[in-house]
Design a protein around this motif. Structure first.
Motif, PDB file in Angstrom:
ATOM      1  N   GLU A 123       0.829  -1.211   0.000  1.00 20.72           N
ATOM      2  CA  GLU A 123       0.000   0.000   0.000  1.00 20.72           C
ATOM      3  C   GLU A 123       0.867   1.266   0.000  1.00 20.72           C
ATOM      4  O   GLU A 123       0.524   2.257  -0.643  1.00 20.72           O
ATOM      5  CB  GLU A 123      -0.927  -0.015   1.218  1.00 20.72           C
ATOM      6  N   ILE A 124       2.000   1.217   0.703  1.00 24.09           N
ATOM      7  CA  ILE A 124       2.897   2.378   0.716  1.00 24.09           C
ATOM      8  C   ILE A 124       3.499   2.594  -0.675  1.00 24.09           C
ATOM      9  O   ILE A 124       3.542   3.725  -1.185  1.00 24.09           O
ATOM     10  CB  ILE A 124       4.007   2.194   1.765  1.00 24.09           C
ATOM     11  N   VAL A 125       3.951   1.516  -1.293  1.00 29.11           N
ATOM     12  CA  VAL A 125       4.512   1.621  -2.648  1.00 29.11           C
ATOM     13  C   VAL A 125       3.462   2.144  -3.613  1.00 29.11           C
ATOM     14  O   VAL A 125       3.730   3.035  -4.433  1.00 29.11           O
ATOM     15  CB  VAL A 125       5.054   0.254  -3.124  1.00 29.11           C
ATOM     16  N   ASP A 126       2.244   1.626  -3.514  1.00 27.92           N
ATOM     17  CA  ASP A 126       1.159   2.090  -4.387  1.00 27.92           C
ATOM     18  C   ASP A 126       0.894   3.584  -4.206  1.00 27.92           C
ATOM     19  O   ASP A 126       0.614   4.300  -5.178  1.00 27.92           O
ATOM     20  CB  ASP A 126      -0.135   1.306  -4.095  1.00 27.92           C
ATOM     21  N   ARG A 127       0.989   4.030  -2.974  1.00 27.39           N
ATOM     22  CA  ARG A 127       0.738   5.454  -2.702  1.00 27.39           C
ATOM     23  C   ARG A 127       1.809   6.318  -3.360  1.00 27.39           C
ATOM     24  O   ARG A 127       1.489   7.338  -3.990  1.00 27.39           O
ATOM     25  CB  ARG A 127       0.720   5.691  -1.183  1.00 27.39           C
ATOM     26  N   PHE A 128       3.059   5.919  -3.249  1.00 23.78           N
ATOM     27  CA  PHE A 128       4.128   6.681  -3.899  1.00 23.78           C
ATOM     28  C   PHE A 128       3.959   6.663  -5.418  1.00 23.78           C
ATOM     29  O   PHE A 128       4.176   7.677  -6.087  1.00 23.78           O
ATOM     30  CB  PHE A 128       5.495   6.104  -3.515  1.00 23.78           C
ATOM     31  N   VAL A 129       3.602   5.513  -5.972  1.00 20.55           N
ATOM     32  CA  VAL A 129       3.384   5.415  -7.423  1.00 20.55           C
ATOM     33  C   VAL A 129       2.264   6.347  -7.857  1.00 20.55           C
ATOM     34  O   VAL A 129       2.328   6.985  -8.912  1.00 20.55           O
ATOM     35  CB  VAL A 129       3.055   3.956  -7.818  1.00 20.55           C
ATOM     36  N   GLU A 130       1.259   6.454  -7.018  1.00 22.90           N
ATOM     37  CA  GLU A 130       0.085   7.272  -7.337  1.00 22.90           C
ATOM     38  C   GLU A 130       0.396   8.765  -7.353  1.00 22.90           C
ATOM     39  O   GLU A 130      -0.112   9.505  -8.204  1.00 22.90           O
ATOM     40  CB  GLU A 130      -1.022   6.974  -6.317  1.00 22.90           C
ATOM     41  N   VAL A 131       1.249   9.234  -6.427  1.00 13.48           N
ATOM     42  CA  VAL A 131       1.409  10.686  -6.251  1.00 13.48           C
ATOM     43  C   VAL A 131       2.743  11.224  -6.769  1.00 13.48           C
ATOM     44  O   VAL A 131       2.906  12.449  -6.847  1.00 13.48           O
ATOM     45  CB  VAL A 131       1.252  11.077  -4.765  1.00 13.48           C
ATOM     46  N   CYS A 132       3.702  10.366  -7.121  1.00 11.02           N
ATOM     47  CA  CYS A 132       5.009  10.857  -7.562  1.00 11.02           C
ATOM     48  C   CYS A 132       5.123  10.823  -9.080  1.00 11.02           C
ATOM     49  O   CYS A 132       4.375  10.134  -9.771  1.00 11.02           O
ATOM     50  CB  CYS A 132       6.126  10.010  -6.948  1.00 11.02           C
ATOM     51  N   ASN A 133       6.107  11.546  -9.587  1.00  6.07           N
ATOM     52  CA  ASN A 133       6.376  11.571 -11.019  1.00  6.07           C
ATOM     53  C   ASN A 133       6.752  10.166 -11.494  1.00  6.07           C
ATOM     54  O   ASN A 133       7.665   9.550 -10.939  1.00  6.07           O
ATOM     55  CB  ASN A 133       7.529  12.547 -11.294  1.00  6.07           C
TER      56      ASN A 133
END
Length: 595
Positions: A123-133
């Motif tokens: 879930e943490i990785v998904d969140r970074f993928v969602e909001v980062c370039n």
């Protein structure tokens, strides 16, 4: 902008107040407040301290081995705090970016602690993928994957990162091919490392590999023209590479039970315009490599097993065909095409050598490969091959390598049935090669043979082929081969009885050559025969035969060792002595007739 709410309680015990989750909460709050007040250096310092804190927790977890639930709960609480922080809509993008560069490499280490920890890391990785370039995340995840390979549990640590990478691929907006060309080799190295872990299930590795393939195909479907073609080529190479990885990871298991799994790769072959015939001849592999590599040699080295994978895709189709109740008409047509086309057969031999020479694959694959060789050479004769008048010289090196692998397989195969089939395949493939190249290959095989028994078998094949081909162009090879055994390059006579099989075969070959040339001499000038030339006859007599007669003498053996030779030694030497006397008589007759 308000800082994310941090709940402090005076009622917390000292243990709770100093827990890892509390410390992580403090450091995350510092990251936020540092940026809010414009202190960018403090932000970097806080991120670094957060990473150190997480690394310390990871080391505790590793040292604890079958650790207590307390440590697991600490990890869960820490991951939950991080997820809560990065999911807050109040967090500035600059803080997220600063965390993303370092945090993913650390948190992936906790994925193997428990199922709940893996879920939180996902879930943490998904969140970074969602909001980062996406381009930044592609680089960050690749770096994290590379770092995960050196962890205690690469498979578990890589799982959420691979999942995140498959999502990032589809989010990149520009320069898709360039980005994928860098990322895919890293993914393949990770998958290869995972497959080598003894406790990892084949299906787990395959599922991760398949997820990446689906993502690459999704990217390709959105592209046009040249970039679409390049991404398809990259996907095709990736499928070949992971086929090799998956096949090797099966180890000693029954390959046929994995057919439903591997057959999921078939649609990718169609999508990439690949055919089983193109794979087994190597034509599709060369086409894809030339497109992907261009002038970039480093990219070529990133796909070390694609030729093995291409050959295995054909063998997997063969296994599937045999396991299915419905015949695979396309595969049958491919076999027929190989049976009728000598050039494509020669190309296939060169590709199949990668399976035959692999020491990492289960024996089942070598068995199917030998059966395929028997199928495609069915009905092939040396006369048909010679009548084709097709230049085989370009394929000779790869055919030699394939046959060298076949000879090694003959010696190491686990059962007599496979050894017998392998010998038959060796004879048939040799018969499929024009006479001049055939003797070149046989000479190379004999020269490089490390086993007296295999040398004897190969010399026997040379003798068999002499009666089927014109010896005039190859009789010099015979002299070289016989001398190689009877007068080894390292000096001195051959070692007996250790090299008895090879010596007997060499004498029988020389005797056959003398008789063959004597009869052929009636039809052509004796001066045309290297075997019967006075120079070579005298050389054979003085340098091969007479020294050998001395060492095979039972009396000489008795004098040398101080005791009667054993029954086993006599059983080896007696046939050699008999063949030797025949050769000496023939040479003496020839020399007498020329005097």
């Amino acid at each position: 902008m308000a800082s994310p709410e941090v709940v402090w309680s005076s009622e917390l015990s000292d243990d709770t107040a100093s827990s890892p989750s509390r410390r992580v909460q403090e450091l995350l709050a510092l990251c936020f407040s540092s940026l809010e007040s414009g202190r960018f250096q403090e932000l970097e310092s806080s991120v670094k301290e957060l990473v150190n804190c997480l690394n310390s927790l990871s080391e505790e977890e590793n040292e604890a081995l079958d650790s207590s639930n307390e440590l697991e709960n600490d990890v869960i609480q820490v991951l939950a705090e991080i997820l809560k922080f990065v999911s807050s809509p109040q967090i500035d993008q600059a803080v997220i970016d600063a965390l993303s560069f370092e945090l993913l490499k650390v948190i992936s280490k906790f994925a193997n602690v428990s199922r709940r920890c893996l879920q939180l890391v996902d879930e943490i990785v998904d969140r970074f993928v969602e909001v980062c370039n996406p381009r930044d995340m592609l680089s960050i995840l690749c770096e994290a994957l590379d770092a995960a390979r050196s962890s205690l549990s690469p498979s578990s640590c890589s799982t959420p990162l691979l999942h995140g990478l498959s999502k990032v691929f589809t989010l990149v907006l520009r320069r898709h091919y360039e980005q994928l060309r860098v990322a895919v080799p890293i993914v393949m190295n990770v998958l290869k490392g995972m497959s080598q872990e003894t406790n990892v299930q084949v299906k787990d590795v395959f599922d991760k590999a398949l997820g990446i393939a689906v993502s690459i195909q999704d990217v390709s479907s959105k592209l046009k023209n040249e970039e679409n073609a390049k991404v398809r080529c990259l996907l095709g190479l990736y499928v070949m590479q992971i086929t090799a990885i998956i096949s090797i990871s099966i180890r000693d298991k029954v390959a046929s039970s994995y057919v439903p799994l591997v057959m999921q790769l078939e649609p990718f072959l169609t999508y990439c315009s690949l055919t089983h015939l193109g794979l087994i001849t190597g034509n599709d592999t060369e086409k894809l490599m030339s497109t992907v590599a261009g002038e970039n040699v480093d990219v070529v080295s990133s796909f070390p097993d694609i030729k093995l994978g291409a050959s295995l895709l054909f063998i997997w189709a063969k296994i599937s065909h045999e396991a299915s109740e419905v015949p695979n008409a396309a595969l049958g047509n491919d076999v027929e095409e190989l049976q009728s086309n000598p050039v494509k057969r020669w190309q296939a031999y060169g590709m199949l050598k990668y399976i035959l020479s692999s020491g990492d694959l289960p024996w089942e694959f070598q068995r199917h490969t030998i059966e395929l060789l028997l199928d495609v050479t069915k009905g092939v004769t040396s006369s048909q091959c010679n009548n084709e008048q097709i230049d085989c010289s370009d394929y000779t090196p790869s055919i030699y390598a394939a046959l060298q692998a076949v000879t090694l397989l003959m010696m190491s195969a686990p059962d007599a049935g496979l050894r017998k089939k392998t010998f038959e395949a060796l004879k048939r493939v040799l018969s499929d090669i024009p006479a001049s190249e055939r003797f070149d290959i046989l000479r190379a095989l004999v020269t490089n043979s490390q086993s007296p028994s295999m040398t004897a078998i190969l010399l026997g094949l040379v003798k068999d082929n002499m009666s089927k081909s014109s010896l005039q162009a190859t009789d010099m090879h015979i002299i070289e081969l016989v001398e190689l055994v009877l007068k080894p390059s390292q000096g001195g006579p051959p070692l007996l009885p250790d090299q008895g099989d090879a010596v007997l075969a060499a004498l029988n070959l020389y005797r056959f050559a003398l008789l063959f040339e004597s009869r052929a001499g009636k039809e052509r000038s004796r001066g045309d025969s290297e075997v019967l030339s006075k120079k070579n006859l005298e050389k054979a007599y003085k340098e091969w035969l007479l020294p050998l007669r001395t060492i095979v003498s039972a009396e000489n053996l008795k004098e040398e060792h101080g005791q009667e030779p054993s029954l086993d030694t006599l059983c080896v030497l007696n046939p050699i002595e008999m063949a030797l006397h025949h050769c000496i008589e023939l040479v003496e007759e020839q020399l007498k007739s020329q005097s």
